[in-house]
Scaffold this motif. Structure first.
Motif, mmCIF file in Angstrom:
data_model
loop_
_atom_site.group_PDB
_atom_site.id
_atom_site.type_symbol
_atom_site.label_atom_id
_atom_site.label_comp_id
_atom_site.label_asym_id
_atom_site.label_seq_id
_atom_site.Cartn_x
_atom_site.Cartn_y
_atom_site.Cartn_z
ATOM 1 N N ALA A 170 -11.972 7.780 -6.140
ATOM 2 C CA ALA A 170 -11.990 9.062 -4.732
ATOM 3 C C ALA A 170 -11.193 10.106 -5.156
ATOM 4 O O ALA A 170 -11.641 11.186 -4.562
ATOM 5 C CB ALA A 170 -11.561 8.194 -3.559
ATOM 6 N N LEU A 171 -10.029 10.220 -5.853
ATOM 7 C CA LEU A 171 -9.159 11.260 -6.238
ATOM 8 C C LEU A 171 -9.763 11.889 -7.246
ATOM 9 O O LEU A 171 -9.860 13.127 -7.348
ATOM 10 C CB LEU A 171 -7.920 10.634 -6.367
ATOM 11 N N TYR A 172 -10.376 11.369 -8.089
ATOM 12 C CA TYR A 172 -10.852 11.851 -9.543
ATOM 13 C C TYR A 172 -12.200 11.606 -9.866
ATOM 14 O O TYR A 172 -12.750 10.801 -10.586
ATOM 15 C CB TYR A 172 -10.004 11.656 -10.687
ATOM 16 N N PRO A 173 -13.140 12.207 -9.090
ATOM 17 C CA PRO A 173 -14.683 11.819 -9.114
ATOM 18 C C PRO A 173 -15.170 12.356 -10.605
ATOM 19 O O PRO A 173 -14.559 13.321 -11.194
ATOM 20 C CB PRO A 173 -15.158 12.408 -7.846
ATOM 21 N N ARG A 213 -6.099 9.229 5.339
ATOM 22 C CA ARG A 213 -7.198 8.653 6.197
ATOM 23 C C ARG A 213 -8.390 8.792 5.387
ATOM 24 O O ARG A 213 -9.146 7.649 5.075
ATOM 25 C CB ARG A 213 -7.051 8.654 7.460
ATOM 26 N N ARG A 214 -8.870 9.722 5.028
ATOM 27 C CA ARG A 214 -10.328 10.211 4.702
ATOM 28 C C ARG A 214 -10.281 9.474 3.053
ATOM 29 O O ARG A 214 -11.473 9.358 2.865
ATOM 30 C CB ARG A 214 -10.309 11.628 4.628
ATOM 31 N N LEU A 215 -9.081 9.709 2.633
ATOM 32 C CA LEU A 215 -9.107 9.107 0.998
ATOM 33 C C LEU A 215 -9.542 7.552 1.135
ATOM 34 O O LEU A 215 -10.085 7.154 0.308
ATOM 35 C CB LEU A 215 -7.684 9.303 0.372
ATOM 36 N N MET A 271 -0.460 11.696 -5.404
ATOM 37 C CA MET A 271 -1.849 11.015 -5.285
ATOM 38 C C MET A 271 -2.125 11.924 -3.555
ATOM 39 O O MET A 271 -3.391 12.226 -3.558
ATOM 40 C CB MET A 271 -1.745 9.754 -5.137
ATOM 41 N N LEU A 272 -1.095 12.157 -3.038
ATOM 42 C CA LEU A 272 -1.395 12.911 -1.636
ATOM 43 C C LEU A 272 -1.911 14.251 -2.001
ATOM 44 O O LEU A 272 -2.610 14.902 -1.429
ATOM 45 C CB LEU A 272 -0.309 12.656 -0.628
ATOM 46 N N GLU A 273 -1.030 14.831 -2.849
ATOM 47 C CA GLU A 273 -1.201 16.152 -3.435
ATOM 48 C C GLU A 273 -2.631 16.353 -3.680
ATOM 49 O O GLU A 273 -3.604 17.237 -3.479
ATOM 50 C CB GLU A 273 -0.208 16.716 -4.378
ATOM 51 N N ARG A 274 -3.188 15.576 -4.655
ATOM 52 C CA ARG A 274 -4.301 15.630 -5.200
ATOM 53 C C ARG A 274 -5.541 15.301 -4.141
ATOM 54 O O ARG A 274 -6.520 16.028 -4.321
ATOM 55 C CB ARG A 274 -4.587 14.542 -6.412
ATOM 56 N N ALA A 275 -5.288 14.403 -2.992
ATOM 57 C CA ALA A 275 -6.244 14.493 -1.972
ATOM 58 C C ALA A 275 -6.255 15.630 -1.429
ATOM 59 O O ALA A 275 -7.515 16.071 -0.801
ATOM 60 C CB ALA A 275 -5.604 13.223 -1.265
ATOM 61 N N PHE A 318 0.764 -1.277 0.018
ATOM 62 C CA PHE A 318 0.046 -0.071 0.118
ATOM 63 C C PHE A 318 1.104 1.161 0.133
ATOM 64 O O PHE A 318 0.682 2.143 -0.842
ATOM 65 C CB PHE A 318 -0.924 0.084 1.057
ATOM 66 N N ASP A 319 1.825 1.431 0.890
ATOM 67 C CA ASP A 319 2.737 2.263 0.998
ATOM 68 C C ASP A 319 3.310 2.847 -0.405
ATOM 69 O O ASP A 319 3.725 3.888 -0.724
ATOM 70 C CB ASP A 319 3.736 2.464 1.959
ATOM 71 N N ARG A 320 3.799 1.629 -0.927
ATOM 72 C CA ARG A 320 4.532 1.526 -2.209
ATOM 73 C C ARG A 320 3.771 2.271 -3.316
ATOM 74 O O ARG A 320 4.158 2.888 -4.301
ATOM 75 C CB ARG A 320 5.203 0.541 -2.897
ATOM 76 N N ARG A 321 2.516 2.138 -3.420
ATOM 77 C CA ARG A 321 1.437 2.568 -4.303
ATOM 78 C C ARG A 321 1.074 3.886 -4.389
ATOM 79 O O ARG A 321 0.475 4.340 -5.103
ATOM 80 C CB ARG A 321 -0.017 1.479 -4.315
ATOM 81 N N ILE A 322 0.981 4.399 -3.211
ATOM 82 C CA ILE A 322 0.441 5.758 -2.736
ATOM 83 C C ILE A 322 1.575 6.663 -3.124
ATOM 84 O O ILE A 322 2.662 6.820 -2.376
ATOM 85 C CB ILE A 322 0.014 6.042 -1.630
#
Length: 340
Positions: A296-299, A209-211, A197-201, A189-193
């Motif tokens: 979730a990041l790109y609705p 966590r909310r993501l 992606m965090l910036e987009r969140a 999971f850590d490798r994939r994020i």
């Protein structure tokens, strides 16, 4: 008085040994060498007479002699002496690695030797589908011989890993612990994020966590082709401070699967019941895959606030206005208990 004695004879014991001619000796020696070579070749090509695959455990610090004997005792090789000889020829007597090795029927000495020198230990394949909860992953891992489910769940609970166990196909060494399985999934999971992606969140008003919580709901609610639309509905509802009204969160609160919810289920008291509590639930309800995380990041660019399952097609029907949503619900094919 003299007796006439028979004349004396000289007795000799003689032994004779005839050396073969040089031609015959050369032919005999050649035949012997060829027979020896053929024997070793046969032993190298066909190491065993197994009928099915077996697993052989080579303990730590095993010498070449011990490993050879273990393999021979299990029928993995025909002769421990020949196997050790091949190790010696390859200068690999001190390079044996501990592990559990899968030996196939009629596998060659070369093949067996290569495995234990490379450390090509038998590995267990574990495929975790998207949307599995930690409890289902624990049961799946245990059934695959990867530790006890109770140990897995205890580690997940202690480290708050529900939602962060990335669904993927993994390969684990034989004897891996349940904790090692959970830890490996979190590492994936850590490798994939990624930082992007965090910036987009952040741009969408989400932290990590909310993501993950939102993605876990999308994973349980959406079909393969409408993740981004389902995501849009939930994003729109969060912005308007509407109840999410996700049946998947109710099922998580109930702690059991039901093919169809009844209205009494929607009143279950739980912080995970998004029919009674505003916003996202306190934690993920499943372990989402990458497609749901990206949704979730790109609705989708949609103003929809409602959706309902069409039982005929298995797809969702989306509506912007409540009156339209009610109209869809009145159709016989629509399943009211999964409407939003």
């Amino acid at each position: 008085m003299k007796r006439n004695l028979p004349p004396t004879r000289d007795f000799k014991i003689s032994f004779s040994f005839r050396l073969p001619s040089s031609g015959r000796f050369s032919a005999t020696l050649t035949a012997l060498v060829l027979a020896t070579a053929l024997y070793f070749f046969y032993a190298a090509v066909i190491a065993n007479d197994l009928e099915t695959k077996i697993l052989v455990d080579i303990p730590r610090d095993s010498t070449a002699a011990r490993a050879s004997r273990i393999l021979a005792d299990r029928g993995a090789v025909k002769s421990p002496g020949i196997f050790r000889y091949w190790l010696k020829l390859a200068r690999a007597e001190s390079r044996i690695k501990a592990g559990v090795y899968e030996i196939a029927p009629r596998e060659s000495v070369f093949g067996v030797a290569s495995k234990i020198v490379r450390g090509d230990s038998h590995r267990i394949r574990l495929t975790v589908p998207e949307g599995y909860e930690a409890a289902r992953i624990a049961a799946l891992a245990e059934s695959s011989g990867l530790g006890a489910s109770a140990e897995f769940l205890a580690y997940v609970a202690k480290n708050g890993l529900e939602g962060y166990l990335f669904p993927e196909t993994y390969f684990f060494d034989y004897g891996s612990t349940a904790e090692a399985v959970a830890r490996r999934m979190k590492e994936e999971f850590d490798r994939r994020i990624t930082p992007d992606m965090l910036e987009r969140a952040k741009e969408t008003g989400l932290d990590l966590r909310r993501l993950v919580i939102l993605a876990s709901i999308i994973e349980k609610e959406a079909t393969k082709n409408d993740r981004r639309l389902v995501s849009a509905v939930f994003h729109n509802r969060l912005k308007r401070r509407m109840y999410l009204e996700s049946c998947a969160t109710v099922l998580y609160a109930l702690g059991k699967h039901k093919d169809r919810l009844i209205y009494a289920d929607l009143r279950v008291k739980s912080p995970y019941n998004t029919y009674l509590n505003y916003g996202l639930p306190p934690g993920p309800i499943s372990n989402p895959g990458m497609e749901s995380i990206m949704a979730a990041l790109y609705p989708d660019d949609s103003a929809a606030l409602f959706f309902v399952v069409d039982e005929t097609s298995g797809t969702h029907i989306f509506s912007r206005y409540y009156k339209d949503h009610l109209g869809v619900q009145k159709k016989p094919a629509a399943q009211k208990t999964t409407s939003r």
